[in-house]
Design an enzyme around this catalytic site. Structure first.
Site, PDB file in Angstrom:
ATOM      1  N   ALA A   8      -8.270   0.268  -6.235  1.00 34.07           N
ATOM      2  CA  ALA A   8      -9.011  -0.282  -7.380  1.00 34.07           C
ATOM      3  C   ALA A   8      -8.088  -1.232  -8.127  1.00 34.07           C
ATOM      4  CB  ALA A   8      -9.508   0.839  -8.297  1.00 34.07           C
ATOM      5  N   GLY A   9      -7.438  -2.089  -7.346  1.00 37.02           N
ATOM      6  CA  GLY A   9      -6.526  -3.068  -7.930  1.00 37.02           C
ATOM      7  C   GLY A   9      -7.227  -4.366  -8.239  1.00 37.02           C
ATOM      8  N   VAL A  11      -8.235  -7.115  -6.416  1.00 35.43           N
ATOM      9  CA  VAL A  11      -9.366  -7.539  -5.590  1.00 35.43           C
ATOM     10  C   VAL A  11     -10.388  -6.414  -5.426  1.00 35.43           C
ATOM     11  CG1 VAL A  11     -10.064  -8.392  -3.319  1.00 35.43           C
ATOM     12  CG2 VAL A  11      -7.983  -9.264  -4.382  1.00 35.43           C
ATOM     13  N   ASN A 102      -5.813 -11.673   4.081  1.00 39.94           N
ATOM     14  CA  ASN A 102      -5.532 -13.030   4.518  1.00 39.94           C
ATOM     15  C   ASN A 102      -5.230 -13.067   6.009  1.00 39.94           C
ATOM     16  OD1 ASN A 102      -5.702 -14.196   1.887  1.00 39.94           O
ATOM     17  ND2 ASN A 102      -3.663 -13.411   1.427  1.00 39.94           N
ATOM     18  N   LYS A 185      -9.456 -20.753   5.584  1.00 40.83           N
ATOM     19  CA  LYS A 185      -8.514 -20.194   4.612  1.00 40.83           C
ATOM     20  C   LYS A 185      -7.142 -20.007   5.250  1.00 40.83           C
ATOM     21  CE  LYS A 185      -7.758 -16.655   1.123  1.00 40.83           C
ATOM     22  NZ  LYS A 185      -8.224 -15.424   0.456  1.00 40.83           N
ATOM     23  N   GLU A 268       3.738 -10.991   3.484  1.00 38.53           N
ATOM     24  CA  GLU A 268       2.818 -11.088   4.605  1.00 38.53           C
ATOM     25  C   GLU A 268       3.252 -12.197   5.569  1.00 38.53           C
ATOM     26  OE1 GLU A 268      -1.441  -9.601   2.874  1.00 38.53           O
ATOM     27  OE2 GLU A 268      -0.895 -11.675   2.386  1.00 38.53           O
TER      28      GLU A 268
END
Length: 308
Positions: A8-9, A11, A102, A185, A268
């Site tokens: 529940a951050g 995003v 991503n 993206k 990442e």
């Protein structure tokens, strides 16, 4: 439709919270400290599009989970393995998994871990953060999310998701070409992450240097060539948008990967730059700037490992 949101951050909290706001049946899998805070204060969202304080359902014990209709993943790529173990009991043969990560390489990893489930494609475009006070803060007005079946087909779970989001400020789009959206993206982010981590600076600062714009555009062209070799080159209009965004004088834009490096955390890098470079090498596409950018982040990660 019963949905589980992992975390529940910034995003997961934002998009999951909007679903709760619309009346969807949503459970958030969170750590115990976050669960206590949510029980005491609710899920709080601050946004120019409308704030919210929501009573939400939470779960903390991964062993107690049972299959959901939809599982939404919004973790960082370097947390993916643990995330997949966390949701294992929540994923059954009739479950759809919607990752909002991503890049692309995670899709095959999720499908390999849950071969009987359906893995959807998802792209989140939002600037948000989870504050130390537990509030999800949304910056600006961009809060777009694209999702779809990877084969372009229809799916009732995604249609339900679209309908719930339609009751909220979220710009949600059910796409029949989600693979292309993911690639678009990927091209933009690999360019942004590559150049800002390599130069340890924002786009605007890089552009102030004599060769800055030339290097940005070389890296963008390399990533476009790789996408083209894989059959997913951005359409000219989209490529023009990327070029404009990456050459805007004074732009404060920098990749979250650079922010991770600035705080000394994991990145990442392999998921984005490493995977893009591997695709270039398999396709025989020359990508010298990308190779330097990937090596830079790999050297950073090696230094972190040595220091640890």
């Amino acid at each position: 439709m019963r949905a589980l949101v992992l975390g529940a951050g910034a995003v997961g909290g934002y998009y999951g919270g909007r679903l709760v706001e619309a009346g969807a049946d949503v459970t958030f899998f969170v750590r115990e400290a976050r669960a206590r805070l949510l029980a005491e204060q609710g899920l709080r969202i601050e946004s120019a599009l409308g704030g919210a304080r929501l009573d939400v359902r939470t779960a903390c014990d991964r062993q107690a989970l049972a299959p959901f209709d939809l599982v939404i993943l919004s973790c960082k790529a370097y947390d993916l393995d643990d995330a997949l173990e966390t949701i294992a009991r929540a994923v059954g043969p009739q479950t759809g998994v919607l990752p909002l990560l991503n890049g692309l390489v995670h899709l095959d990893r999720i499908a390999a871990r849950f071969p009987r489930a359906t893995v959807f494609g998802g792209v989140a475009r939002i600037s948000a953060t989870l504050g130390g006070d537990g509030i999800v803060r949304h910056f600006g007005v961009l809060n777009r999310i694209d999702f779809g079946a990877r084969d372009g087909g229809a799916d009732a779970r995604l249609e339900a998701l679209r309908d719930f989001f339609a009751r909220t400020p979220v710009d949600a789009r059910l796409s029949a070409e989600i693979e292309q959206e993911l690639w678009d993206k990927f091209v933009f982010l690999a360019t942004l992450a590559g150049i800002t981590t390599l130069m340890r600076a924002s786009v605007g600062t890089v552009l102030e240097t004599p060769a800055g714009e030339t290097l940005i555009l070389r890296l963008l062209a390399e990533c476009e060539d790789i996408a083209r070799a894989e059959g997913h080159a951005p359409v000219p209009e989209k490529f023009a948008d990327f070029r404009a965004e990456l050459t805007r004088p004074g732009s404060p834009l920098k990749a979250s990967m650079l922010r991770d490096m600035e705080r000394g955390g994991p990145t990442e890098g392999e998921h984005i730059l490493g995977d893009m470079l591997a695709r270039a090498q398999r396709a025989g596409v020359a990508a010298p700037v990308l190779e330097i950018a990937a090596t830079n982040v790999r050297a950073y990660e090696a230094s972190r490992a040595s220091a640890g």
